[in-house]
Design an enzyme around this catalytic site. Structure first.
Site, PDB file in Angstrom:
ATOM      1  NE  ARG A  90      45.813  47.723  43.609  1.00 17.23           N
ATOM      2  CZ  ARG A  90      45.598  46.513  43.124  1.00 17.23           C
ATOM      3  NH1 ARG A  90      46.469  45.542  43.390  1.00 17.23           N
ATOM      4  NH2 ARG A  90      44.541  46.258  42.388  1.00 17.23           N
ATOM      5  CD  GLU A 119      52.105  49.027  40.079  1.00 17.58           C
ATOM      6  OE1 GLU A 119      51.238  48.644  39.263  1.00 17.58           O
ATOM      7  OE2 GLU A 119      52.306  48.455  41.162  1.00 17.58           O
ATOM      8  CG  HIS A 174      50.914  44.942  39.737  1.00 14.31           C
ATOM      9  ND1 HIS A 174      50.356  46.137  40.119  1.00 14.31           N
ATOM     10  CD2 HIS A 174      50.065  43.982  40.188  1.00 14.31           C
ATOM     11  CE1 HIS A 174      49.217  45.917  40.770  1.00 14.31           C
ATOM     12  NE2 HIS A 174      49.032  44.607  40.822  1.00 14.31           N
TER      13      HIS A 174
END
Length: 324
Positions: A236, A265, A284
């Site tokens: 993360r 994000e 991601h």
């Protein structure tokens, strides 16, 4: 009255199609991701929701939905959801653990190798015509960093960390690790966080984002890393101080980084990592294979189906709600 479930995005897999036989299903078809204001509106009369890690379900939203009976997220981590708010209401939260372990470990090694061998830099060199213009070769032309025989440090030794360790051992790497609780893993030597930072040629992060891990790799800990090391983060974004990392990379103190996750994000255009040539960046995609995403969707749908039937979710992030 028929139960209603909202699905925040079209999902792969087969199990999701079984939902319509149990309830009235509404699926967001886009364009793009559902905005936060739209999520609240769509959930106003729903019994449950099947969501993604991009959908923020905070306390304010939970308290505004008195009819909400379950949440099922197509994700392993649940830091986008206020788990305490759900638990206080007795609302089960489903997630999808285990299924993406090997896929994410593959991504770690893809980033590690790409950063070590300057793959992104070399790709740009060829695509932008620099190779034709310069047409040069020398003993130090795009030289990188050896992986075989190097030391890999793992910050966190859960299932993904262990899967990365297995891959590292196949590359002949020495593997050391720090974990918040003692854990014996074959071929991995447990050490203090400080010694892992100081000894690792490559450092890979494998922790959940929580208050105690937020900003764990801050300015001082990044400064304590071995000079010339490579940092990989597929966990993360909030665990790593991106500004401190960018400064260490631009100064040459760290050799390179491979980053799949960001504090914000989609990543904003002013993120300092975007301007650095020695960073491999991905959006991601740690679990992004067709098979893995389909399996994740199937688990999320199975959690929702169990909740609709009044049964415990097979994979519940707050199982204490069932003890009431």
């Amino acid at each position: 009255m028929e139960k209603k479930v909202f699905v925040t995005h079209e999902l792969p897999g087969e199990v999701i199609h079984q939902l319509s036989g149990l309830c009235d299903v509404n699926v967001w078809l886009g364009p793009g991701l559902l905005p936060a204001s739209g999520l609240r509106e769509e959930l106003s009369d729903c019994d449950g929701v099947v969501c993604l890690l991009t959908d923020r379900i905070d306390r304010e939203l939970v308290e505004a939905l008195p009819g909400l009976r379950f949440v099922s997220s197509m994700s392993v981590g649940v830091d986008h959801i206020d788990v305490q708010a759900l638990t206080a209401r007795g609302i089960p939260l489903g997630h999808t653990p285990g299924v993406l372990v090997e896929t994410t470990a593959d991504t770690v090694f893809a980033l590690l190798l790409a950063a070590a061998r300057r793959v992104s830099e070399a790709d740009r060199f060829v695509r932008q015509g620099e190779w034709r213009r310069e047409n040069r070769w020398s003993p130090d032309f795009f030289t990188g960093k050896d992986v075989g025989g190097a030391t890999l440090g793992l910050v966190g030794l859960g299932e993904i960390g262990q899967a990365v360790a297995r891959r590292a051992q196949a590359f002949g790497m020495r593997v050391i690790a720090w974990n918040r609780t003692p854990k014996a893993v074959p071929g991995v030597r447990l050490q203090s966080l400080e010694s892992v930072l100081a000894e690792s040629d490559f450092l890979s992060v494998h922790l959940a984002l929580a208050p105690e891990t937020q900003g764990l790799l801050n300015t001082s800990r990044i400064a304590a890393m071995k000079p010339g090391a490579v940092l990989i983060n597929t966990a993360r974004g909030g665990i790593v101080d991106e500004q401190a990392l960018a400064e260490a990379l631009s100064s040459g103190r760290l050799y390179a980084a491979g980053i799949d996750v960001f504090a914000e994000e989609p990543v904003p255009v002013d993120n300092p990592l975007l301007s650095l040539p020695n960073v491999v960046l991905t959006p991601h995609i740690g679990s992004a294979t067709a098979r893995t995403r389909a399996r994740m969707a199937d688990i999320a749908a199975a959690n929702a189906i169990a909740a609709l039937r009044g049964e415990p979710m097979p994979h519940c992030a707050n199982p204490e709600v069932y003890a009431r």
